[in-house]
Design an enzyme around this catalytic site. Structure first.
Site, PDB file in Angstrom:
ATOM      1  N   GLY A   1       1.491   4.766   3.664  1.00 33.80           N
ATOM      2  CA  GLY A   1       2.296   3.493   3.514  1.00 33.80           C
ATOM      3  C   GLY A   1       3.742   3.873   3.120  1.00 33.80           C
ATOM      4  O   GLY A   1       4.663   3.453   3.420  1.00 33.80           O
TER       5      GLY A   1
ATOM      6  N   GLY B   1      -0.392  11.318  11.243  1.00 34.04           N
ATOM      7  CA  GLY B   1      -0.690  11.764  10.022  1.00 34.04           C
ATOM      8  C   GLY B   1       0.492  11.283   9.110  1.00 34.04           C
ATOM      9  O   GLY B   1       1.410  10.769   9.559  1.00 34.04           O
TER      10      GLY B   1
ATOM     11  N   GLU C   1      -9.126  13.189  20.411  1.00 30.40           N
ATOM     12  CA  GLU C   1      -8.675  14.397  19.098  1.00 30.40           C
ATOM     13  C   GLU C   1      -9.982  15.035  18.856  1.00 30.40           C
ATOM     14  O   GLU C   1      -9.950  16.203  18.839  1.00 30.40           O
ATOM     15  CB  GLU C   1      -8.163  13.445  18.195  1.00 30.40           C
ATOM     16  CG  GLU C   1      -7.848  14.265  16.863  1.00 30.40           C
ATOM     17  CD  GLU C   1      -7.308  13.301  15.808  1.00 30.40           C
ATOM     18  OE1 GLU C   1      -6.385  12.471  15.868  1.00 30.40           O
ATOM     19  OE2 GLU C   1      -7.891  13.146  14.647  1.00 30.40           O
ATOM     20  N   TYR C   2     -10.960  14.428  18.763  1.00 29.83           N
ATOM     21  CA  TYR C   2     -12.341  15.022  18.342  1.00 29.83           C
ATOM     22  C   TYR C   2     -12.592  16.030  19.308  1.00 29.83           C
ATOM     23  O   TYR C   2     -12.861  17.448  19.062  1.00 29.83           O
ATOM     24  CB  TYR C   2     -13.525  14.118  18.115  1.00 29.83           C
ATOM     25  CG  TYR C   2     -13.494  13.552  16.882  1.00 29.83           C
ATOM     26  CD1 TYR C   2     -12.581  12.845  15.990  1.00 29.83           C
ATOM     27  CD2 TYR C   2     -14.897  13.542  16.210  1.00 29.83           C
ATOM     28  CE1 TYR C   2     -12.624  12.169  14.962  1.00 29.83           C
ATOM     29  CE2 TYR C   2     -15.041  12.719  15.110  1.00 29.83           C
ATOM     30  CZ  TYR C   2     -14.188  12.067  14.377  1.00 29.83           C
ATOM     31  OH  TYR C   2     -14.147  11.511  13.250  1.00 29.83           O
TER      32      TYR C   2
ATOM     33  N   HIS D   1      -8.041   7.278  21.157  1.00 31.09           N
ATOM     34  CA  HIS D   1      -6.969   8.540  20.941  1.00 31.09           C
ATOM     35  C   HIS D   1      -8.005   9.270  19.797  1.00 31.09           C
ATOM     36  O   HIS D   1      -7.701  10.700  20.076  1.00 31.09           O
ATOM     37  CB  HIS D   1      -5.739   8.102  20.315  1.00 31.09           C
ATOM     38  CG  HIS D   1      -4.964   9.150  19.533  1.00 31.09           C
ATOM     39  ND1 HIS D   1      -5.417   9.446  18.342  1.00 31.09           N
ATOM     40  CD2 HIS D   1      -3.816   9.758  19.953  1.00 31.09           C
ATOM     41  CE1 HIS D   1      -4.590  10.409  17.977  1.00 31.09           C
ATOM     42  NE2 HIS D   1      -3.301  10.513  19.103  1.00 31.09           N
ATOM     43  N   ASN D   2      -8.269   8.814  18.782  1.00 31.52           N
ATOM     44  CA  ASN D   2      -9.080   9.648  17.868  1.00 31.52           C
ATOM     45  C   ASN D   2     -10.467  10.380  18.601  1.00 31.52           C
ATOM     46  O   ASN D   2     -10.431  11.686  18.195  1.00 31.52           O
ATOM     47  CB  ASN D   2      -9.227   8.773  16.590  1.00 31.52           C
ATOM     48  CG  ASN D   2      -8.251   8.758  15.852  1.00 31.52           C
ATOM     49  OD1 ASN D   2      -7.227   8.686  16.085  1.00 31.52           O
ATOM     50  ND2 ASN D   2      -8.437   8.516  14.487  1.00 31.52           N
TER      51      ASN D   2
ATOM     52  N   GLY E   1       0.782  -1.073  -0.193  1.00 28.85           N
ATOM     53  CA  GLY E   1      -0.046  -0.041   0.031  1.00 28.85           C
ATOM     54  C   GLY E   1       0.859   1.125   0.111  1.00 28.85           C
ATOM     55  O   GLY E   1       1.411   1.752   1.190  1.00 28.85           O
TER      56      GLY E   1
ATOM     57  N   ASN F   1       2.727  -2.304  -4.059  1.00 27.45           N
ATOM     58  CA  ASN F   1       1.516  -1.706  -4.151  1.00 27.45           C
ATOM     59  C   ASN F   1       0.453  -2.414  -5.226  1.00 27.45           C
ATOM     60  O   ASN F   1       1.072  -2.754  -6.203  1.00 27.45           O
ATOM     61  CB  ASN F   1       1.642  -0.360  -4.618  1.00 27.45           C
ATOM     62  CG  ASN F   1       0.206   0.596  -4.646  1.00 27.45           C
ATOM     63  OD1 ASN F   1      -0.044   0.789  -3.498  1.00 27.45           O
ATOM     64  ND2 ASN F   1      -0.221   1.050  -5.528  1.00 27.45           N
ATOM     65  N   ARG F   2      -0.683  -2.293  -5.350  1.00 29.70           N
ATOM     66  CA  ARG F   2      -1.526  -2.799  -6.431  1.00 29.70           C
ATOM     67  C   ARG F   2      -1.191  -2.354  -7.676  1.00 29.70           C
ATOM     68  O   ARG F   2      -0.906  -3.280  -8.518  1.00 29.70           O
ATOM     69  CB  ARG F   2      -3.083  -2.579  -5.938  1.00 29.70           C
ATOM     70  CG  ARG F   2      -3.995  -3.633  -6.499  1.00 29.70           C
ATOM     71  CD  ARG F   2      -5.488  -3.823  -5.763  1.00 29.70           C
ATOM     72  NE  ARG F   2      -6.006  -2.423  -5.680  1.00 29.70           N
ATOM     73  CZ  ARG F   2      -6.723  -1.896  -6.439  1.00 29.70           C
ATOM     74  NH1 ARG F   2      -7.284  -2.523  -7.332  1.00 29.70           N
ATOM     75  NH2 ARG F   2      -7.069  -0.585  -6.223  1.00 29.70           N
TER      76      ARG F   2
ATOM     77  N   SER G   1      -0.695   6.840  14.691  1.00 33.41           N
ATOM     78  CA  SER G   1      -1.126   8.185  14.650  1.00 33.41           C
ATOM     79  C   SER G   1       0.141   9.207  14.327  1.00 33.41           C
ATOM     80  O   SER G   1       1.124   9.128  14.951  1.00 33.41           O
ATOM     81  CB  SER G   1      -1.723   8.758  16.292  1.00 33.41           C
ATOM     82  OG  SER G   1      -2.028  10.181  16.117  1.00 33.41           O
TER      83      SER G   1
ATOM     84  N   LYS H   1      -6.119   3.379  19.602  1.00 35.72           N
ATOM     85  CA  LYS H   1      -6.118   4.442  18.656  1.00 35.72           C
ATOM     86  C   LYS H   1      -7.418   4.924  18.543  1.00 35.72           C
ATOM     87  O   LYS H   1      -7.681   6.049  18.143  1.00 35.72           O
ATOM     88  CB  LYS H   1      -5.597   3.679  17.376  1.00 35.72           C
ATOM     89  CG  LYS H   1      -5.583   4.619  16.294  1.00 35.72           C
ATOM     90  CD  LYS H   1      -4.766   5.835  16.544  1.00 35.72           C
ATOM     91  CE  LYS H   1      -4.571   6.705  15.466  1.00 35.72           C
ATOM     92  NZ  LYS H   1      -5.323   7.125  14.496  1.00 35.72           N
TER      93      LYS H   1
HETATM   94  C1  6PG Z   1      -4.075  10.381  13.690  1.00 36.79           C
HETATM   95  C2  6PG Z   1      -5.421  10.978  13.108  1.00 36.79           C
HETATM   96  C3  6PG Z   1      -5.679  10.197  11.809  1.00 36.79           C
HETATM   97  C4  6PG Z   1      -6.619  10.910  10.919  1.00 36.79           C
HETATM   98  C5  6PG Z   1      -8.090  10.637  11.445  1.00 36.79           C
HETATM   99  C6  6PG Z   1      -8.944  11.967  11.379  1.00 36.79           C
HETATM  100  O1  6PG Z   1      -4.066   9.931  14.859  1.00 36.79           O
HETATM  101  O2  6PG Z   1      -3.028  10.481  13.070  1.00 36.79           O
HETATM  102  O3  6PG Z   1      -6.238  10.632  14.073  1.00 36.79           O
HETATM  103  O4  6PG Z   1      -5.975   8.898  12.155  1.00 36.79           O
HETATM  104  O5  6PG Z   1      -6.334  12.423  10.797  1.00 36.79           O
HETATM  105  O6  6PG Z   1      -8.467   9.763  10.872  1.00 36.79           O
HETATM  106  O7  6PG Z   1     -10.332  11.609  11.358  1.00 36.79           O
HETATM  107  P1  6PG Z   1     -11.486  12.378  10.756  1.00 36.79           P
HETATM  108  O8  6PG Z   1     -11.399  12.499   9.452  1.00 36.79           O
HETATM  109  O9  6PG Z   1     -12.625  11.607  11.278  1.00 36.79           O
HETATM  110  O10 6PG Z   1     -11.485  13.645  11.528  1.00 36.79           O
END
Ligand code: 6PG
Length: 486
Positions: free
Chosen positions: A23, A139, A198-199, A194-195, A18, A41-42, A137, A191
């Site tokens: 990736g 990005g 993050e929200y 964690h997200n 990927g 990769n595909r 995590s 994870k």
């Molecule tokens: C991370 C982020 C990553 C991504 C989210 C965004 O930890 O690197 O959380 O996983 O930015 O998927 O999520 P949304 O598109 O739902 O805001």
């Protein structure tokens, strides 16, 4: 035909299939750290691009077919999947598992739902393969330069994988932001939470920005200055830092502050919703995360917003800010308090998940591996680790002596912020829901007693008494006699 020569067999330390941005960045990070990395990769064009553009960064072993990719890996083989969650991930797992042998390890480093990871792990275990759901995590930047990594799966698979992941992860004070989280889906569970956090972080930051815009009439750049200042104190974190940067950014086309030209509808890919859905199943109140997730939904409720705009009155008291500096100081404290509640709730969810699924998760270690690399990295995570070191069985993070003292300092300011917002008709779902949670969790007595009585009235759902052991029911439609049920 690929433009690169076939890679030799049994050579690569690890492979990544990927080659989209995440990736390829993960593969580059591994190669830059001295590992021999098989890549696939595909469509071969993406693999070629990695070899052409970044081949000099380390040792890459590209393959056109999945069979060659698997053959290029040293045994026991480790293959990381970095493709779209859902069907595409299942398809790649099927293909790899056909080609792999007992003891080999397949890693899903995408944002998979932990129940899918559990299902996949169980299926591959039947075949003698290890399946590791690893939360990654940070990005694109993090994947390349050091993410926070949350691997689940067996201890045996971590013995093989861990040293590589720890090396490529972010490091804080020399400590890697990676540790074995727990069995099967534990890594993806953590994870997910964690997200969710993050929200909540992002939403409450946005609520502070909204209050400064609407109550103080401050332009974006000046609000950016406030966030930059806050980033020097207790709130120091990646999300506060990038907020300041975003608010300082000017749109090249219009010359206006960038944030002012963005449509106010926040999207979501689902991890916040998963956190809330899972919390509902586990019975854990993650109100800050839930309100943050719903706030995105409200922003995207276009027909409803159009129906309401200009029609539903505000009936506000129009309170004025008399002292800008103390208003900003209040906001900072309220933000910190709301954040503490969101984290406390998130850690409750991890503890409840661990209990439900039999994972032995070290909560302090989770805070430790979030100190660097990840989106919610923040200075105060050290304090969470310390709290769990003081008491590994801490039932409520807020009840730790350090956090109790910290949140206590913020309460008057927090109440003023929520009251001001309510009086002025400014929505603050995370500021207010976290404050309500705080008041509920610390209350001597909750109105849940009345709810129990109502339930017993219409559905004979029974209740317990404060003064006698046992379960009771009142014959509401008869003589209102109380009877013991057990
Ligand atoms: C991370 C982020 C990553 C991504 C989210 C965004 O930890 O690197 O959380 O996983 O930015 O998927 O999520 P949304 O598109 O739902 O805001």
């Amino acid at each position: 035909m690929a433009s690169f020569a076939a890679s030799p067999a049994n050579v690569a330390d690890i492979g990544v299939t990927g080659m989209a941005v995440m990736g390829s960045n993960l593969a580059r990070n591994l190669a830059r750290n001295g590992f021999k990395v098989a890549i696939h990769n595909r469509s071969v064009a993406k693999t070629e691009k990695v070899v052409d553009s970044y081949g000099s960064e380390g040792e890459f072993y590209p393959s056109e077919s999945t069979a060659d990719f698997v053959a290029s890996l040293q045994k026991p083989r480790v293959a990381i999947i970095m493709v779209k969650a859902g069907g595409p991930t299942d398809a790649v797992i099927d293909e790899l598992s056909e080609l792999m042998e007992e003891g080999d390890i397949i890693v899903d480093a995408g944002n998979a739902l932990f129940t899918d990871t559990r299902r996949r792990e169980a299926a591959l275990r039947e075949k003698g393969l290890h399946f590791v759901g690893a939360g990654v995590s940070g990005g694109e930047e993090g994947a390349l330069n050091g993410p926070s990594i949350m691997p689940g799966g067996t201890v045996e698979s971590y013995d093989r994988l861990g040293p590589m992941f720890e090396k490529i992860s972010a490091h804080v004070d020399g400590v890697p932001c990676c540790t074995h989280v727990g069995a099967d889906g534990a890594g993806h569970f953590v994870k997910m939470v964690h997200n969710g956090i993050e929200y909540a972080d992002m939403q409450v930051i946005s609520e502070a920005y909204d209050l400064m815009t609407k109550a103080l009439g401050k332009p974006a750049g000046e609000i950016g200055d406030v966030f930059a200042e806050w980033n020097k104190g207790d709130l120091e974190s990646f999300l506060i830092e990038i907020t300041a940067e975003v608010l300082h950014h000017t749109d090249a086309t219009s010359g206006k502050p960038f944030v002012d030209v963005i449509l106010d509808r926040a999207a979501q890919k689902g991890t916040g919703a998963w956190t809330v859905q899972t919390a509902l199943d586990l019975g854990v109140p993650v109100t800050g995360i839930a309100e943050a997730t719903f706030a995105r939904s409200t922003s995207g409720s276009v027909p409803q917003r159009e129906a309401a705009r200009g029609v539903l009155p505000a009936e506000t008291q129009d309170l004025k800010v008399l002292d800008e500096a103390s208003f900003i100081d209040d906001l900072q404290k309220a933000l910190y308090a709301a954040k503490l509640v969101s984290y406390s709730q998130g850690f409750d969810e991890i503890a409840a998940g661990a209990k439900q699924y039999g994972w032995d998760i070290d909560l302090g270690a989770m805070a430790r591996i979030w100190r660097g690399g990840c989106i919610i990295r923040a200075k105060f995570l050290n304090r969470i680790t310390e709290a769990y070191e003081r008491n590994a069985a801490l039932p409520l993070l807020l009840a730790d002596e350090y956090f109790t003292a910290e949140i206590t300092k913020c309460i008057p300011a927090w109440r003023r912020v929520v009251a001001f917002a309510a009086a002025n008709g400014i929505p603050v779902p995370v500021f207010s829901s976290t404050l309500s949670y705080y008041d509920a969790v610390r209350a001597d007595r909750l109105p849940a007693a009345l709810v129990q009585a109502q339930r017993d009235f219409f559905g004979a759902h029974t209740y317990q008494r404060v003064d006698v052991e046992g379960t009771f029911h009142v014959e509401w439609s008869e003589d209102r006699r109380e009877s013991k049920q057990d």
